[in-house]
Design a protein around this motif. Structure first.
Motif, short mmCIF file in Angstrom:
data_model
loop_
_atom_site.label_atom_id
_atom_site.label_comp_id
_atom_site.label_asym_id
_atom_site.label_seq_id
_atom_site.Cartn_x
_atom_site.Cartn_y
_atom_site.Cartn_z
N LEU A 1 -23.56 74.86 56.61
CA LEU A 1 -24.25 76.05 57.11
C LEU A 1 -23.80 77.30 56.37
N LYS A 2 -22.52 77.33 56.01
CA LYS A 2 -21.98 78.47 55.26
C LYS A 2 -22.59 78.53 53.86
N GLU A 3 -22.71 77.37 53.21
CA GLU A 3 -23.33 77.31 51.88
C GLU A 3 -24.78 77.80 51.93
N LYS A 4 -25.49 77.34 52.95
CA LYS A 4 -26.90 77.76 53.12
C LYS A 4 -26.97 79.27 53.36
N TYR A 5 -26.05 79.77 54.18
CA TYR A 5 -26.01 81.22 54.49
C TYR A 5 -25.79 82.04 53.22
N GLU A 6 -24.85 81.58 52.37
CA GLU A 6 -24.55 82.31 51.13
C GLU A 6 -25.76 82.33 50.19
N LYS A 7 -26.50 81.21 50.15
CA LYS A 7 -27.72 81.16 49.33
C LYS A 7 -28.79 82.08 49.89
N ASP A 8 -28.92 82.07 51.23
CA ASP A 8 -29.91 82.94 51.89
C ASP A 8 -29.59 84.41 51.67
N VAL A 9 -28.29 84.74 51.70
CA VAL A 9 -27.86 86.13 51.49
C VAL A 9 -28.20 86.57 50.06
N ALA A 10 -27.95 85.68 49.10
CA ALA A 10 -28.25 85.99 47.70
C ALA A 10 -29.75 86.22 47.50
N ALA A 11 -30.57 85.36 48.14
CA ALA A 11 -32.02 85.50 48.04
C ALA A 11 -32.49 86.77 48.73
N TYR A 12 -31.86 87.08 49.87
CA TYR A 12 -32.22 88.30 50.63
C TYR A 12 -31.89 89.55 49.83
N ARG A 13 -30.72 89.55 49.19
CA ARG A 13 -30.32 90.72 48.39
C ARG A 13 -31.22 90.88 47.17
N ALA A 14 -31.61 89.76 46.56
CA ALA A 14 -32.50 89.82 45.40
C ALA A 14 -33.87 90.36 45.78
N LYS A 15 -34.28 90.04 47.01
CA LYS A 15 -35.58 90.49 47.50
C LYS A 15 -35.56 91.97 47.87
N THR A 16 -34.46 92.40 48.53
CA THR A 16 -34.37 93.79 48.99
C THR A 16 -33.92 94.74 47.90
N MET A 17 -33.24 94.22 46.87
CA MET A 17 -32.79 95.06 45.75
C MET A 17 -33.21 94.45 44.42
N PRO A 18 -34.52 94.33 44.16
CA PRO A 18 -34.99 93.66 42.93
C PRO A 18 -34.58 94.35 41.65
N ALA A 19 -34.54 95.67 41.67
CA ALA A 19 -34.20 96.41 40.45
C ALA A 19 -32.76 96.17 40.05
N ALA A 20 -31.88 96.21 41.07
CA ALA A 20 -30.45 96.00 40.79
C ALA A 20 -30.18 94.58 40.34
N ALA A 21 -30.93 93.62 40.94
CA ALA A 21 -30.72 92.22 40.60
C ALA A 21 -31.24 91.89 39.21
N GLY A 22 -32.32 92.55 38.78
CA GLY A 22 -32.93 92.22 37.50
C GLY A 22 -32.32 92.92 36.32
N ALA A 23 -31.63 94.02 36.50
CA ALA A 23 -31.10 94.81 35.39
C ALA A 23 -30.15 94.04 34.48
N PRO A 24 -29.15 93.31 35.00
CA PRO A 24 -28.20 92.62 34.12
C PRO A 24 -28.86 91.57 33.25
N SER A 25 -29.82 90.79 33.83
CA SER A 25 -30.44 89.72 33.06
C SER A 25 -31.26 90.28 31.90
N ALA A 26 -31.90 91.42 32.14
CA ALA A 26 -32.70 92.04 31.08
C ALA A 26 -31.81 92.53 29.95
N ALA A 27 -30.65 93.05 30.31
CA ALA A 27 -29.71 93.55 29.30
C ALA A 27 -29.18 92.41 28.44
N LYS A 28 -28.95 91.25 29.11
CA LYS A 28 -28.40 90.11 28.36
C LYS A 28 -29.46 89.50 27.43
#
Length: 206
Positions: A150-177
């Protein structure tokens, strides 16, 4: 207490709106008279107790509206450095998973209640705590494994939630690389073109 500059005004209760109205009425009737606040507060309290629910309704409506205003303003309020901002929980955010002990409690709570009816909530919790402490390590493993999943699932859900609520912040590093790789490919293509030109030059020489 002094309010921080820029911080939204605190929300008012229905009774606070009622007292404010009483004060305004008193000021209109007696504009020159000074107010004895302890006496005034006592009269307001007595009057509030005798009021009907219908009479209190308009003040409760005002309090609800002010609460909505306060919560909306607090969402966009950024406190000065060094002060803590009260967090508002997003109802759509992933819920923190239960521990192995809480999973154990969920499974055995009804059994404890059935075996010993009449126990208070505190007594049931105490009994479950004693049972958990008396459980062997190997018997705890199924609950611990479930909690871990359940903890593993929660951590994945949190990562997906953060990527959804903060798309600009999540996408910036990958674009730079990704950028250097594109440049490198272009350089390699240029080298290949030079090699092709050399081959044509050789043919002309012949």
């Amino acid at each position: 207490m002094v309010r921080e500059p820029g911080k939204p005004r605190g929300k008012m209760s229905s009774y606070a709106y009622f007292v404010q109205t009483c004060r305004e009425e008193h000021k209109k009737k007696h504009p020159e008279a000074s107010v004895n606040f302890s006496e005034f507060s006592k009269k307001c309290s007595e009057r509030w107790k005798t009021m009907s629910l219908k009479e209190k309704g308009k003040f409760e409506d005002l309090a609800r509206q002010d609460k909505a205003r306060y919560e909306k303003e607090m969402m966009s309020y950024i406190p000065p450095r060094g002060t803590k901002k009260k967090k508002f929980k997003d109802p759509n955010a992933p819920k923190r998973p239960p521990s192995a002990f809480f999973i154990f409690c969920a499974e055995y709570r009804s059994k404890v209640k059935g075996e010993t009816p009449g126990l208070t909530i505190g007594d049931v919790a105490k009994k479950l705590g004693e049972m958990w402490n008396g459980t062997a390590s190997e018997d705890k493993q199924p609950f611990e494994k479930k909690a871990s999943k359940l903890k593993e699932k929660y951590e994945k859900d949190v990562a997906a939630y953060r990527a959804k609520t903060m798309p600009a912040a999540a996408g910036a590093p990958s674009a730079a690389k990704a950028q250097p790789k594109v440049e490198k490919k272009v350089e390699n293509d240029d080298d290949d073109d030079d090699d092709d030109d050399d081959d044509f030059d050789d043919d002309d020489d012949e």
